[in-house]
Write a protein that holds these residues in place. Structure first.
Motif, PDB file in Angstrom:
ATOM      1  N   TYR A   1       0.828  -1.203   0.000  1.00  0.00           N
ATOM      2  CA  TYR A   1       0.000   0.000   0.000  1.00  0.00           C
ATOM      3  C   TYR A   1       0.861   1.252   0.000  1.00  0.00           C
ATOM      4  O   TYR A   1       2.020   1.223   0.373  1.00  0.00           O
ATOM      5  CB  TYR A   1      -0.931   0.022   1.212  1.00  0.00           C
ATOM      6  CG  TYR A   1      -0.225   0.085   2.550  1.00  0.00           C
ATOM      7  CD1 TYR A   1       0.039   1.309   3.164  1.00  0.00           C
ATOM      8  CD2 TYR A   1       0.182  -1.071   3.195  1.00  0.00           C
ATOM      9  CE1 TYR A   1       0.689   1.363   4.394  1.00  0.00           C
ATOM     10  CE2 TYR A   1       0.819  -1.020   4.419  1.00  0.00           C
ATOM     11  CZ  TYR A   1       1.071   0.207   5.010  1.00  0.00           C
ATOM     12  OH  TYR A   1       1.714   0.262   6.218  1.00  0.00           O
TER      13      TYR A   1
ATOM     14  N   ILE B   1     -11.459   1.946   3.255  1.00  0.00           N
ATOM     15  CA  ILE B   1     -10.923   0.700   2.687  1.00  0.00           C
ATOM     16  C   ILE B   1     -11.379  -0.493   3.518  1.00  0.00           C
ATOM     17  O   ILE B   1     -11.849  -1.501   2.975  1.00  0.00           O
ATOM     18  CB  ILE B   1      -9.384   0.752   2.596  1.00  0.00           C
ATOM     19  CG1 ILE B   1      -8.960   1.804   1.571  1.00  0.00           C
ATOM     20  CG2 ILE B   1      -8.816  -0.619   2.245  1.00  0.00           C
ATOM     21  CD1 ILE B   1      -7.480   2.163   1.624  1.00  0.00           C
TER      22      ILE B   1
ATOM     23  N   TYR C   1      -8.655  -1.798  -1.541  1.00  0.00           N
ATOM     24  CA  TYR C   1      -7.613  -0.767  -1.629  1.00  0.00           C
ATOM     25  C   TYR C   1      -7.575  -0.164  -3.028  1.00  0.00           C
ATOM     26  O   TYR C   1      -7.497   1.061  -3.190  1.00  0.00           O
ATOM     27  CB  TYR C   1      -6.251  -1.363  -1.261  1.00  0.00           C
ATOM     28  CG  TYR C   1      -5.115  -0.394  -1.450  1.00  0.00           C
ATOM     29  CD1 TYR C   1      -4.891   0.622  -0.531  1.00  0.00           C
ATOM     30  CD2 TYR C   1      -4.280  -0.484  -2.556  1.00  0.00           C
ATOM     31  CE1 TYR C   1      -3.856   1.524  -0.706  1.00  0.00           C
ATOM     32  CE2 TYR C   1      -3.250   0.408  -2.740  1.00  0.00           C
ATOM     33  CZ  TYR C   1      -3.038   1.411  -1.817  1.00  0.00           C
ATOM     34  OH  TYR C   1      -2.019   2.308  -2.004  1.00  0.00           O
TER      35      TYR C   1
END
Length: 125
Positions: free
Chosen positions: A36, A48, A81
């Protein structure tokens, strides 16, 4: 800054139980080995995780073999995500308060009805 966890294998042992005990978005990403960008996570962390929960709704990870449950959870977190990598929380409208205040759906004007006899009582006959 990007956080890369590609070199760390996932421990699938009791993954469903372990996920329930996590307390931060970073913990989810580390446990599931999902890469991420900190800037994305800083803005959309709750969105998320909420989206991940929506994607997993109805799935019983505890009923799956550990390897399958871990792979499923990792894929779902990566998908959630990805929704926010190129879009904003405001555009995605995950939470109820954002859904209710969608500028694309204007709120119809409210009208009030007051009976005439409530304003001025009718004269008695």
């Amino acid at each position: 800054m990007s956080c890369s966890l590609d070199d760390k294998p996932i421990d699938p042992t009791d993954i469903a139980k372990r996920l329930k005990g996590l307390s931060s978005a970073e913990d989810f990403f580390a446990t599931l080995g999902v890469t991420y960008d900190e800037a994305v996570l800083r803005v959309a962390r709750l969105h998320i995780l909420k989206r991940m929960g929506e994607y997993l709704a109805g799935d019983d990870l505890e009923g799956l073999p550990d390897l399958v449950a871990a792979a499923r959870a990792k894929a779902v977190l990566a998908r959630a995500y990805a929704d926010f990598e190129s879009s904003s929380p405001l555009a995605q409208r995950v939470f109820k308060v954002l859904k209710e205040h969608d500028p694309e759906r204007p709120v119809p004007p409210k009208t009030a009805f007051v009976a005439l006899d409530e304003i001025a009582p009718l004269p008695s006959r």
